[in-house]
Design a protein around this motif. Structure first.
Motif, short mmCIF file in Angstrom:
data_model
loop_
_atom_site.label_atom_id
_atom_site.label_comp_id
_atom_site.label_asym_id
_atom_site.label_seq_id
_atom_site.Cartn_x
_atom_site.Cartn_y
_atom_site.Cartn_z
N ALA A 31 0.81 -1.22 0.00
CA ALA A 31 0.00 0.00 0.00
C ALA A 31 0.84 1.26 0.00
N SER A 32 2.09 1.18 0.46
CA SER A 32 2.90 2.39 0.56
C SER A 32 4.18 2.33 -0.28
N ALA A 33 4.28 1.35 -1.18
CA ALA A 33 5.49 1.20 -1.98
C ALA A 33 5.15 1.15 -3.47
N ASP A 34 6.09 1.63 -4.28
CA ASP A 34 5.96 1.46 -5.72
C ASP A 34 6.33 0.05 -6.14
N LEU A 35 7.24 -0.54 -5.39
CA LEU A 35 7.76 -1.86 -5.73
C LEU A 35 8.06 -2.63 -4.45
N VAL A 36 7.51 -3.82 -4.33
CA VAL A 36 7.85 -4.73 -3.24
C VAL A 36 8.70 -5.85 -3.81
N LEU A 37 9.89 -6.03 -3.26
CA LEU A 37 10.79 -7.10 -3.69
C LEU A 37 10.69 -8.23 -2.69
N VAL A 38 10.17 -9.36 -3.16
CA VAL A 38 9.89 -10.50 -2.30
C VAL A 38 11.01 -11.53 -2.43
N GLU A 39 11.49 -12.03 -1.31
CA GLU A 39 12.52 -13.07 -1.32
C GLU A 39 11.91 -14.41 -0.93
N GLY A 40 12.16 -15.43 -1.73
CA GLY A 40 11.74 -16.78 -1.39
C GLY A 40 12.67 -17.39 -0.35
N ALA A 41 12.41 -18.65 0.00
CA ALA A 41 13.20 -19.34 1.02
C ALA A 41 13.64 -20.70 0.50
N GLY A 42 14.92 -21.01 0.68
CA GLY A 42 15.41 -22.32 0.26
C GLY A 42 15.27 -22.49 -1.24
N SER A 43 14.71 -23.62 -1.65
CA SER A 43 14.62 -23.96 -3.07
C SER A 43 13.18 -23.93 -3.56
N ALA A 44 13.01 -23.40 -4.76
CA ALA A 44 11.69 -23.40 -5.39
C ALA A 44 11.25 -24.79 -5.80
N SER A 45 12.19 -25.74 -5.86
CA SER A 45 11.87 -27.08 -6.35
C SER A 45 11.60 -28.09 -5.24
N GLU A 46 11.39 -27.64 -4.01
CA GLU A 46 11.10 -28.56 -2.91
C GLU A 46 9.62 -28.97 -2.97
N ILE A 47 9.30 -29.80 -3.96
CA ILE A 47 7.90 -30.15 -4.21
C ILE A 47 7.32 -30.98 -3.07
N ASN A 48 8.20 -31.58 -2.25
CA ASN A 48 7.70 -32.32 -1.08
C ASN A 48 7.09 -31.40 -0.03
N LEU A 49 7.43 -30.08 -0.10
CA LEU A 49 6.89 -29.10 0.85
C LEU A 49 5.87 -28.17 0.18
N ARG A 50 5.45 -28.51 -1.04
CA ARG A 50 4.60 -27.58 -1.79
C ARG A 50 3.21 -27.42 -1.19
N VAL A 51 2.63 -28.49 -0.65
CA VAL A 51 1.28 -28.39 -0.08
C VAL A 51 1.32 -27.44 1.13
N GLY A 52 0.50 -26.40 1.09
CA GLY A 52 0.45 -25.43 2.17
C GLY A 52 1.60 -24.44 2.19
N ASP A 53 2.42 -24.45 1.14
CA ASP A 53 3.61 -23.58 1.12
C ASP A 53 3.24 -22.11 1.26
N ILE A 54 4.00 -21.40 2.09
CA ILE A 54 3.82 -19.95 2.23
C ILE A 54 5.10 -19.21 1.89
N ALA A 55 6.17 -19.94 1.53
CA ALA A 55 7.48 -19.31 1.37
C ALA A 55 7.89 -19.10 -0.08
N ASN A 56 7.41 -19.92 -0.98
CA ASN A 56 7.84 -19.82 -2.38
C ASN A 56 6.64 -19.75 -3.31
N MET A 57 6.39 -20.82 -4.07
CA MET A 57 5.34 -20.77 -5.08
C MET A 57 3.95 -20.65 -4.47
N GLY A 58 3.77 -21.18 -3.25
CA GLY A 58 2.47 -21.01 -2.61
C GLY A 58 2.13 -19.55 -2.40
N PHE A 59 3.12 -18.79 -1.94
CA PHE A 59 2.89 -17.35 -1.77
C PHE A 59 2.75 -16.67 -3.13
N ALA A 60 3.63 -16.99 -4.07
CA ALA A 60 3.60 -16.34 -5.38
C ALA A 60 2.24 -16.49 -6.04
#
Length: 480
Positions: A119-148
């Motif tokens: 709400a107060s920025a022109d650009l928000v730069l988001v950083e993921g955590a660990g690896s984007a390919s940790e498909i074993n943790l994909r269900v319920g993910d809030i850190a990488n693709m789940g958030f994206a």
């Protein structure tokens, strides 16, 4: 969103450099990491805590750190899994398996914090955590693709060529992630390249062809990046200066070391040789000062210190007239007794401390989180830093304080012989005046190092570097 093919591929510094670069273009930029796992944390102005990397990114963006920049922080504890910090405050603790049940309710908090920054920025730069390919943790993910996906944020994937196999890193990520997740990726960056970039031109083309994602840049290794605080304790191996320096300072690195960036200013001093001592290694006999840094699980780390025989080394060092400084958990270990009646770090326990300071500590559920300032004693040398600890320390040794806080309260403790000191203040030696006093006490002339200025210069160098090697105009057009 900057995601990575793995941990320590450079996501945090890429975000910091981009933040500084876009701020210099006149944009209002905010950093954000939905979920972080680190025992290297920073205190916010409102008395919360976030990952140290997000505090550095906030600095790069010219902002004060906010709990919304890292709404979920996981702090590993060897005995009880991880402490879960939500918007700067401890919300509980859980094992890795049990934490999965937390994620659905945490996603709502994460999205609220993201909206707050947006709400107060022109650009928000988001950083993921660990690896984007940790498909074993994909269900319920809030850190990488789940958030994206939940926030509809486009993704840039970063791979690290320095560790080898970067083509497989990026193409392999494309192969294993869900097609809808892969569709969120708008391009890739290859980081930490060494040598002639023309020799990897065919490699970049191969990644584009095999992944279907366009290249946004090949980023060469930047030596100045080593001047910026690291977040992962794995980077500590690069911190020890092996041969240089007239005076040796040893730091004991125990399994649950926390806030280890306290050592960075000492490593940077040209007159000091910093040696990291791990269990199984000996304190160098020539060490003039031994530092016991902070710990996330103080009693367990004290046990590791004893098991390694380092308590004997410390006693010998002290008998030789060597100085010892304990910071936070290290301060607590130096006392006569350490009690955890509520089992905050594991099973309830009461153990003997190292006995160098006439104080004892009771671990309490209330966590002290605050920026602090004051004067160290003797000499009245000013400092600024922060407190981040659980525990109340008392005893006769407090009558010989390490220093005073700005409100006049005594802080820390010293031994009767003046050789041993303990303090709860982190960030003490980022202050050039404190390092100058330390150097004089160790028989050295103060150096010309301006530590905070060096960090600013490194952030500017990183921004310049990304301007040269990443298509920042194209990247900006990809932002939602």
């Amino acid at each position: 969103m900057i995601q990575g093919t793995g941990s320590d591929v450079g996501k945090s510094l890429i975000v910091a450099g981009l933040a500084r670069a876009y701020v210099r273009r006149g944009l209002r930029v905010a950093p954000f990491k939905p979920q972080n796992m680190s025992n290297n944390a920073a205190v916010t102005a409102d008395g919360g805590e976030i990952g140290r990397a997000q505090a550095l990114q906030a600095r790069a963006a010219g902002l004060a750190p906010s709990v919304h920049m890292n709404p979920v922080l996981l702090k590993p504890q060897s005995q009880v899994g991880a402490q879960i910090v939500v918007r700067g405050r401890v919300a509980g603790q859980a094992s890795a398996r049990d934490y999965q049940a937390w994620k659905p309710r945490l996603m709502e908090r994460v999205l609220e914090s993201f909206a707050h920054l947006r709400a107060s920025a022109d650009l928000v730069l988001v950083e993921g955590a660990g690896s984007a390919s940790e498909i074993n943790l994909r269900v319920g993910d809030i850190a990488n693709m789940g958030f994206a996906r939940a926030a509809a944020v486009p993704v840039i994937l970063v791979g690290d060529i320095d560790r080898g196999g970067v083509i497989a890193q990026i193409v392999g990520t494309r192969a294993v992630v869900d097609p809808l997740d892969a569709a969120m990726v708008r391009g890739f960056i290859v980081n930490r390249f060494r040598g002639d970039p023309t020799l990897f031109a065919d490699g970049m083309t191969a990644i584009e062809r095999l992944s279907g994602w366009p290249s946004l840049g090949l980023v060469p290794h930047l030596p100045e990046a080593a001047h910026l605080p690291a977040e992962d304790a794995l980077s500590l191996g690069a911190k020890a200066s092996a041969t240089e320096g007239e005076v040796t300072v040893a730091a004991i690195v125990l399994p649950s070391i926390a806030n280890f960036d306290d050592l960075d200013p000492l490593e940077a001093e040209p007159g000091l040789r910093l040696v990291l001592v791990r269990p199984g290694e000996a304190i160098p006999p020539e060490a003039a000062l031994v530092v016991l840094p902070g710990s996330k699980t103080t009693i367990a780390d004290l046990g590791a210190l004893h098991a390694a025989g380092l308590h004997h080394d410390l006693a010998v060092h002290h008998r030789r007239g060597g100085a010892i400084l304990g910071v936070c958990g290290g301060y607590q270990m130096l006392g006569t007794r350490l009690r955890d009646p509520h089992g905050l770090e594991g099973p309830a326990a009461s153990v003997d401390g190292l006995g160098f300071l006439d104080v004892e500590t009771i671990l309490t559920a209330t966590k002290s989180l605050a920026p602090v300032s004051g004067l160290t004693l003797p000499g009245g040398i000013p400092y600024r830093g922060y407190e981040m600890h659980v525990g109340e320390t008392s005893g006769p040794g407090r009558g010989r304080p390490f220093g005073t806080l700005s409100d006049g309260r005594a802080e820390g403790a010293r031994s009767a012989d003046g050789l041993v000191a303990g303090t709860y203040v982190h960030g003490l030696f980022t202050d050039d005046r404190q390092r100058a006093a330390l150097l004089r006490a160790l028989g050295l002339a103060p150096s010309a190092l301006a530590f905070e200025r060096r960090i600013e210069d490194a952030l500017d160098a990183l921004a310049d570097h990304l301007e040269r090697h990443v298509d920042l105009d194209r990247l900006l057009t990809l932002a939602a």
